[in-house]
Structures are given as C-alpha cells and as structure tokens.
Design an enzyme around this catalytic site. Structure first.
Site, mmCIF file in Angstrom:
data_model
loop_
_atom_site.group_PDB
_atom_site.id
_atom_site.type_symbol
_atom_site.label_atom_id
_atom_site.label_comp_id
_atom_site.label_asym_id
_atom_site.label_seq_id
_atom_site.Cartn_x
_atom_site.Cartn_y
_atom_site.Cartn_z
ATOM 1 N N GLU A 102 -14.476 1.664 41.809
ATOM 2 C CA GLU A 102 -15.185 2.782 41.205
ATOM 3 C C GLU A 102 -15.350 3.955 42.156
ATOM 4 O OE1 GLU A 102 -18.263 0.096 40.000
ATOM 5 O OE2 GLU A 102 -19.570 0.800 41.572
ATOM 6 N N CYS A 115 -17.846 9.984 46.234
ATOM 7 C CA CYS A 115 -18.010 8.693 46.899
ATOM 8 C C CYS A 115 -16.887 7.811 46.376
ATOM 9 C CB CYS A 115 -19.390 8.142 46.529
ATOM 10 S SG CYS A 115 -19.657 6.474 47.075
ATOM 11 N N CYS A 122 -15.344 -6.618 47.988
ATOM 12 C CA CYS A 122 -15.556 -6.576 49.434
ATOM 13 C C CYS A 122 -15.790 -7.997 49.907
ATOM 14 C CB CYS A 122 -16.769 -5.708 49.778
ATOM 15 S SG CYS A 122 -17.021 -5.511 51.575
ATOM 16 N N CYS A 126 -22.599 -8.769 52.054
ATOM 17 C CA CYS A 126 -23.967 -8.322 52.352
ATOM 18 C C CYS A 126 -24.878 -8.721 51.185
ATOM 19 C CB CYS A 126 -24.002 -6.816 52.573
ATOM 20 S SG CYS A 126 -22.916 -6.329 53.933
ATOM 21 N N CYS A 129 -26.030 -6.158 48.319
ATOM 22 C CA CYS A 129 -25.003 -5.274 47.756
ATOM 23 C C CYS A 129 -24.291 -5.932 46.581
ATOM 24 C CB CYS A 129 -23.998 -4.933 48.865
ATOM 25 S SG CYS A 129 -22.540 -4.055 48.263
ATOM 26 N N LEU A 231 -26.835 0.174 59.329
ATOM 27 C CA LEU A 231 -27.574 -0.601 60.337
ATOM 28 C C LEU A 231 -28.571 -1.565 59.665
ATOM 29 C CD1 LEU A 231 -28.102 -1.019 63.392
ATOM 30 C CD2 LEU A 231 -29.832 0.792 63.227
ATOM 31 N N HIS A 232 -29.475 -1.034 58.918
ATOM 32 C CA HIS A 232 -30.407 -1.785 58.052
ATOM 33 C C HIS A 232 -31.444 -2.649 58.760
ATOM 34 C CE1 HIS A 232 -27.753 -0.420 55.003
ATOM 35 N NE2 HIS A 232 -26.875 -1.379 55.090
ATOM 36 N N ASN A 306 -31.316 -0.160 45.677
ATOM 37 C CA ASN A 306 -31.041 -0.132 44.249
ATOM 38 C C ASN A 306 -30.942 -1.595 43.832
ATOM 39 O OD1 ASN A 306 -30.512 1.879 42.213
ATOM 40 N ND2 ASN A 306 -29.134 2.830 43.700
ATOM 41 N N CYS A 349 -23.398 1.100 44.838
ATOM 42 C CA CYS A 349 -22.267 0.268 45.228
ATOM 43 C C CYS A 349 -21.971 -0.912 44.276
ATOM 44 C CB CYS A 349 -22.664 -0.265 46.613
ATOM 45 S SG CYS A 349 -21.384 -0.768 47.681
HETATM 46 N N1 SAH Z 1 -18.841 -1.133 53.362
HETATM 47 C C1 SAH Z 1 -19.350 0.091 53.854
HETATM 48 C C2 SAH Z 1 -19.262 1.225 52.854
HETATM 49 C C3 SAH Z 1 -19.595 0.907 51.441
HETATM 50 S S1 SAH Z 1 -21.292 0.536 51.111
HETATM 51 C C4 SAH Z 1 -20.777 -0.095 54.339
HETATM 52 O O1 SAH Z 1 -21.366 -1.119 54.049
HETATM 53 O O2 SAH Z 1 -21.259 0.799 55.029
HETATM 54 C C5 SAH Z 1 -22.010 2.148 51.233
HETATM 55 C C6 SAH Z 1 -23.504 2.154 51.477
HETATM 56 O O3 SAH Z 1 -24.210 1.653 50.332
HETATM 57 C C7 SAH Z 1 -23.924 1.293 52.659
HETATM 58 O O4 SAH Z 1 -24.761 2.006 53.529
HETATM 59 C C8 SAH Z 1 -24.661 0.162 51.982
HETATM 60 O O5 SAH Z 1 -25.607 -0.393 52.835
HETATM 61 C C9 SAH Z 1 -25.272 0.831 50.776
HETATM 62 N N2 SAH Z 1 -25.691 -0.112 49.735
HETATM 63 C C10 SAH Z 1 -25.053 -1.220 49.324
HETATM 64 N N3 SAH Z 1 -25.748 -1.836 48.350
HETATM 65 C C11 SAH Z 1 -26.855 -1.099 48.142
HETATM 66 C C12 SAH Z 1 -27.972 -1.238 47.269
HETATM 67 N N4 SAH Z 1 -28.050 -2.251 46.403
HETATM 68 N N5 SAH Z 1 -28.936 -0.298 47.326
HETATM 69 C C13 SAH Z 1 -28.832 0.750 48.183
HETATM 70 N N6 SAH Z 1 -27.820 0.921 49.036
HETATM 71 C C14 SAH Z 1 -26.820 0.000 49.018
HETATM 72 FE FE1 SF4 Z 2 -19.136 -4.608 51.620
HETATM 73 FE FE2 SF4 Z 2 -21.305 -3.919 50.249
HETATM 74 FE FE3 SF4 Z 2 -21.557 -4.904 52.723
HETATM 75 FE FE4 SF4 Z 2 -20.538 -2.420 52.365
HETATM 76 S S1 SF4 Z 2 -22.620 -3.112 51.859
HETATM 77 S S2 SF4 Z 2 -19.738 -4.078 53.689
HETATM 78 S S3 SF4 Z 2 -19.437 -2.740 50.413
HETATM 79 S S4 SF4 Z 2 -20.733 -6.011 50.947
#
Ligand code: SAH
Ligand code: SF4
Length: 361
Positions: A102, A115, A122, A126, A129, A231-232, A306, A349
C-alpha cells in the site's frame, strides 16, 4: 472488481511481464523494437518526468504504440480510501502474482508527501505493527517501488488533492516493509527517484527499524537522504519487546550506525517513537529518549500508537501523550508530536491490507 477508473491488468499476466515500469529506463528500447530512439526518450519522459495514468494520455506517441504499452502499471488498485476531506488518499495495490502492498498520499499546505512500501509484508515482526503481524510476502522490485511514486505523481497531475501542491514533493519509505532489508531494490529505486523522476535526495526519507549493515551501506551512497530510525524505547529490554530485531542489533550498535550516518552525511537524524500505553510512555523513557536525541542531535517524532487488529497494545490517553512529550522537551530534546493522518481510513502501516484480509475471512 476494482473501483472504476482504477488501472487493471489482464488476468494471468505473468509477474515478470514486460511492463514499462518493471523495465529499467535504460532498457526501454527493448519494449519498442523498430521504433526510433526519440520514441524511447518520449516514453521515458512520460513514465518518470511527466507521469500519466494511462498510456492513452501519452499524446505524442502514435496510437498503436500507446495501446502496446498497456498495462502501464505493475499493479491493479484493489482499493482506494480517502480521508481528511480528500487530503489523504490510500491505495491498496496488488501485483499480478497476488502480492499486495500500500501507499498513502498526504497533502499539506506546503508539500504533498507519498508514504510508500518497500516490501509486500515485512519479516521483522514488530509487535505493534499490522504489517509485522501479517508476515512477509516478498520484496518489491525497484520498479514496483518507483511505480508507486510515479502513480502518485500521475494522479496529482490529473486530480490534485485540495489542500496541497499538485507536484509530488516528498517520498517517505514508511509504508509496508523494511527498506534496508531489501537493499538492492531500495538502491535502484533511489537511483530512479532522484535521477529519472528528479526528486532531490533531501526530499526522501528512508525509515528503518535498525538494520545496522544497511544503515552503514546507506551512509556510503551518494544521496543526502534523511534517515529515520524507529527507536521506540531507550533500553534494550523494552525495545526488544517491541522490535524483535533489537536482539540481533541492540540499541548501542544501532545508535553507533546512526551516528556514523549523521557524520558521513551531515544530515539530521529523525527518531521515531510510537507511543504505547504502559510500555514506552513513562517519564523514564521520555528522559531516555531526550538523552539519545540530544547526543545524536536528532529530531524526535512521537506518534501515538494506531491500534492494530492483532495486538493488545493501546495508545496512551491524550493527557499521557502530552505529558510524555513535555517531559522529553523539558529534558532538552527537540520533539514533534506527529499528526495521525488518515486515522479514519486505516492509514497506519499495513492496516488496510489486514482489514481486507480479515473481511475476506
Ligand atoms: N520498517 C520501517 C519502515 C516502515 S514502518 C520502520 O519500521 O521504520 C514506518 C513507521 O510506522 C515506523 O516508525 C513504525 O514504527 C511506525 N508504525 C508501525 N506500526 C505502527 C502503529 N500501529 N502505530 C503507529 N506507528 C506505527
Ligand atoms: Fe516491519 Fe512494521 Fe517493524 Fe517497520 S514497524 S520493521 S514495517 S514490522
């Protein structure tokens, strides 16, 4: 059936068909045998410099040639959603082999940002996500990555979003996938976005969850890209619970690679921090974020989670979000609370795809 007006590929098109956007621009002559060289230059211009939604709109090419160029796009649009009064548009793309990914186009008064996705799914897993929970389908080819930007550009040229410029200004690799885990295709896509499409490297942000070898390679590339690091969390235990890759590349190694990128490029790093209630929203984490941001001279983007269908995680209350940001700022960090574009349309995402999969049972 896709919504009307959306591109559609004939059924059964093989994944490696000679679709214009899957053909490197230098090899386009092979798609136009027996045509003079200036035809190839014209086509190249339409594909990258002045993209159009259909080959029929390539007005200086002969009609017979235009019809041979269809299908133009390496995907069909399976869904389109609009939010924010038309200023956010999200597309779910499907490749002929069934892989889906997407892209989200967002208009702001001073720029229009796309974006885009670097992979279908992926593999990083994570825990916050939607894409990560869905798993990995496949890498996107460079042409599939660039076609998302070309499609957004074509769409903007034919129908601008009400609240932003009609020109595609910025591209961020923050859709599905980990771009640095698909390095060769990422690099080729960057070459085409900057060279063929004419975007400035400064207008492109690559977001990574911390793939250290990829961060180090990217620092050696010629483009002045912005690097965003997801980073988170400020300690390894908390980060490993959110980002499994942290067990392989812990915070110290990731920050060393980030420091190296900044030193090589002279570009300010962005730190992404998805705020999850009860996990990384404490005053201690806020101070940890501030210490890292100050040391790296980085800018921190805080975005409340989200919620995704498969996690128990929740976003903190607005008061708690505010307190976290205030705490990090008081500790001296440069922090922006990011707007949650497209909340109403599943724009985080991977969410449109996971909703579709859930609806399909
Ligand atoms: N894989 C890369 C890029 C794609 S994700 C990465 O992880 O950086 C892009 C951004 O969306 C990242 O910063 C990720 O932490 C954030 N993201 C993923 N899931 C999310 C969610 N449920 N709510 C808010 N941000 C989210
Ligand atoms: Fe993959 Fe989602 Fe983690 Fe980014 S945040 S690396 S898209 S699993």
């Amino acid at each position: 059936m896709p919504p009307t007006g959306l591109p559609r590929l004939p059924d059964g098109l093989p994944a490696d068909a000679a679709v214009p956007y899957l053909t490197p621009p230098e090899d386009l002559a092979a798609l136009l045998p027996a045509e003079p060289a200036y035809r190839v230059r014209q086509l190249r211009h339409w594909l990258y410099r002045a993209p159009v939604l259909t080959a029929a709109e390539m007005t200086d090419l002969p009609a017979a040639l235009r019809s041979r160029l269809e299908p133009l796009w390496p995907f069909t649009l399976e869904a389109e959603q609009q939010g924010d009064h038309g200023d956010t548009v999200k597309w779910l793309m499907r490749a002929p082999d069934g892989a889906s990914y997407e892209a989200v186009l967002m208009a702001y008064p001073e720029r229009t940002t796309l974006c885009l996705s670097s992979q279908a799914g992926c593999a990083m897993g994570c825990t916050y996500c939607a894409t990560g929970q869905f798993g990995f389908e496949r890498h996107l080819q460079a042409g599939e990555i660039v076609a998302q930007a070309a499609y957004a550009s074509a769409r903007l040229r034919s129908r601008p979003l009400p609240g932003g410029p009609a020109r595609l200004g910025n591209v961020v690799f923050m859709g599905m996938g980990e771009p640095l885990a698909n390095y060769e295709n990422l690099r080729e896509a960057l070459r085409l976005l900057t060279g063929e499409m004419g975007l400035s490297g400064r207008a492109i942000t690559v977001s990574t969850v911390g793939v250290v070898p990829g961060m180090r390679r990217l620092a050696e590339e010629p483009w002045p890209l912005t690097l965003a690091l997801s980073l988170h969390a400020a300690d390894d235990d908390t980060r490993s619970a959110l980002v499994p890759l942290n067990r392989r590349y812990p915070i110290d190694e990731v920050l060393a690679a980030a420091r190296n990128y900044t030193a090589q490029k002279g570009r300010r790093l962005t730190l992404e921090w998805t705020l999850v209630a009860g996990v990384n929203d404490t005053p201690e984490q806020a101070r940890g974020l501030a210490a890292i941001a100050i040391e790296l001279r980085a800018h921190a983007n805080v975005i409340p989670l989200n919620p995704t269908p498969l996690t128990r995680y929740r976003a903190p209350s607005p008061d708690r979000v505010r307190a976290f940001v205030d705490q990090a700022r008081r500790a001296g960090a440069n922090v922006t609370l990011r707007d949650t574009r497209g909340r109403g349309i599943d724009a985080a995402c991977g969410q449109l795809r996971s909703r579709r999969a859930a609806e399909a049972g």
